[in-house]
Enzyme design. Structure first.
Site, short mmCIF file in Angstrom:
data_model
loop_
_atom_site.label_atom_id
_atom_site.label_comp_id
_atom_site.label_asym_id
_atom_site.label_seq_id
_atom_site.Cartn_x
_atom_site.Cartn_y
_atom_site.Cartn_z
N ASP A 67 0.83 -1.21 0.00
CA ASP A 67 0.00 0.00 0.00
C ASP A 67 0.86 1.25 0.00
O ASP A 67 2.07 1.20 0.21
CB ASP A 67 -0.97 0.00 1.20
CG ASP A 67 -0.30 -0.43 2.50
OD1 ASP A 67 0.94 -0.44 2.57
OD2 ASP A 67 -1.02 -0.74 3.46
N ASN A 136 -7.32 -2.47 14.45
CA ASN A 136 -8.71 -2.89 14.23
C ASN A 136 -8.78 -4.17 13.39
O ASN A 136 -9.84 -4.53 12.88
CB ASN A 136 -9.52 -1.75 13.58
CG ASN A 136 -8.90 -1.28 12.27
OD1 ASN A 136 -8.01 -1.94 11.73
ND2 ASN A 136 -9.36 -0.15 11.77
N HIS A 138 -7.08 -4.81 10.52
CA HIS A 138 -6.97 -4.68 9.06
C HIS A 138 -5.62 -5.18 8.56
O HIS A 138 -4.63 -5.16 9.29
CB HIS A 138 -7.23 -3.24 8.59
CG HIS A 138 -6.15 -2.25 8.91
ND1 HIS A 138 -6.27 -1.29 9.88
CD2 HIS A 138 -4.93 -2.06 8.37
CE1 HIS A 138 -5.18 -0.55 9.92
NE2 HIS A 138 -4.34 -1.01 9.02
N GLU A 143 -9.50 -1.51 5.47
CA GLU A 143 -10.16 -1.05 6.69
C GLU A 143 -11.49 -1.77 6.89
O GLU A 143 -12.06 -2.30 5.93
CB GLU A 143 -10.42 0.45 6.57
CG GLU A 143 -9.16 1.29 6.55
CD GLU A 143 -8.60 1.56 7.94
OE1 GLU A 143 -8.75 0.70 8.83
OE2 GLU A 143 -8.03 2.64 8.13
C1 GLP Z 1 -0.80 0.45 8.50
C2 GLP Z 1 -0.31 -0.37 7.31
C3 GLP Z 1 -0.44 -1.86 7.59
C4 GLP Z 1 0.17 -2.19 8.93
C5 GLP Z 1 -0.53 -1.41 10.01
C6 GLP Z 1 -0.01 -1.73 11.41
O1 GLP Z 1 -2.17 0.53 8.52
N1 GLP Z 1 -1.01 -0.05 6.13
O2 GLP Z 1 0.18 -2.59 6.54
O3 GLP Z 1 0.07 -3.58 9.18
O4 GLP Z 1 -0.33 -0.03 9.76
O5 GLP Z 1 1.15 -1.05 11.67
P1 GLP Z 1 2.08 -1.33 12.92
O6 GLP Z 1 2.86 -2.54 12.57
O7 GLP Z 1 2.94 -0.12 13.03
O8 GLP Z 1 1.19 -1.52 14.10
#
Ligand code: GLP
Length: 243
Positions: A67, A136, A138, A143
């Protein structure tokens, strides 16, 4: 789904990196799907170490990231392209022409999403997809929604994701409100999936993802349908599992 309990963040990262390294050794021209966020940082550190030790080589590796924020150029230090450069690409010998990214600056969002899907297909699909998970539940930027979105698409970020990610920005107002993301089918087509999750604050989302119904409100729950998932999590993240 193989749920692997790691004693710590660093053990989780080592376990994930070992699987990715094995994939790269078995198939030197592997197509890797890569993720951003704090969860995979340790995995990238471990991969860089293995590269420095001559255990793995990125010469033929191809990469696709999950992404990208809309409106951030690759030179912006909060863009996911920049993150990947900092945490992995600049430390290894991956060829720039083998790095694939969604263009968050595109004027043609639909065309860009289609281009990405086509490129993944042309290259023969993703061999191994690394994933993190949002608070959440995702994956990528899929989302919570009323329905699963299969292909790469534009998404409005939820307030909880904006709040969770604002720690990387100067203020909450600087967090982009939109992103381009691979869809759940784009992710599920990967032949192997490696998920890394840590921390008590994600325990409820982990429980829903692994033991809950398969619903678009928790996009990670779709992984229950995938035949080859390594769900690597620390004890805190797994603490609410019943089974
Ligand atoms: C963002 C990214 C995800 C990632 C998430 C959690 O939303 N698009 O790919 O898994 O953050 O991030 P973190 O690992 O910092 O908790």
């Amino acid at each position: 789904m193989r749920v692997i309990e790691a004693g710590s963040y660093s053990e989780m990262s080592e376990r994930a990196a070992a699987i990715i390294a094995a994939q790269m050794i078995l198939k030197p021209d592997s197509v890797l799907g890569l993720a951003t966020g704090s969860s995979p940082v340790g995995t990238y550190e471990s991969l860089v170490k293995k590269y420095d030790q001559g255990i793995i080589d990125f010469d033929q590796t191809k990469t696709f990231n999950l992404d990208e924020y809309v409106g951030l150029p690759p030179t912006n230090d909060q863009s996911y392209r920049y993150f990947m450069e900092e945490n992995l690409f600049s430390h290894v010998n991956v060829k720039s022409e083998n790095i694939n990214f969604l263009d968050g600056m595109t004027a043609n969002i639909q065309g860009e999403c289609q281009r990405y899907e086509q490129r993944i297909e042309e290259i023969g699909g993703i061999d191994l997809q690394l994933l993190g998970m949002g608070h959440n539940g995702h994956i990528a930027f899929n989302e919570p929604a009323g329905q699963f979105v299969a292909d790469t698409h534009l998404v409005e970020l939820s307030q909880s994701t904006i709040d969770a990610n604002k720690r990387f920005f100067e203020s909450g107002n600087d967090v982009p409100r939109q992103a381009l993301t691979m869809g759940v089918a784009s992710i599920m087509k990967a032949r192997t999936i490696v998920m890394v999750v840590s921390g008590e604050e994600k325990a409820e989302a982990v429980r829903k993802a692994i033991e809950g119904s398969i619903v678009p409100e928790v996009s990670a729950s779709v992984l229950q349908m995938h035949p080859d998932v390594y769900f690597i999590a620390d004890s805190a993240a797994l603490s609410l599992l019943k089974g």
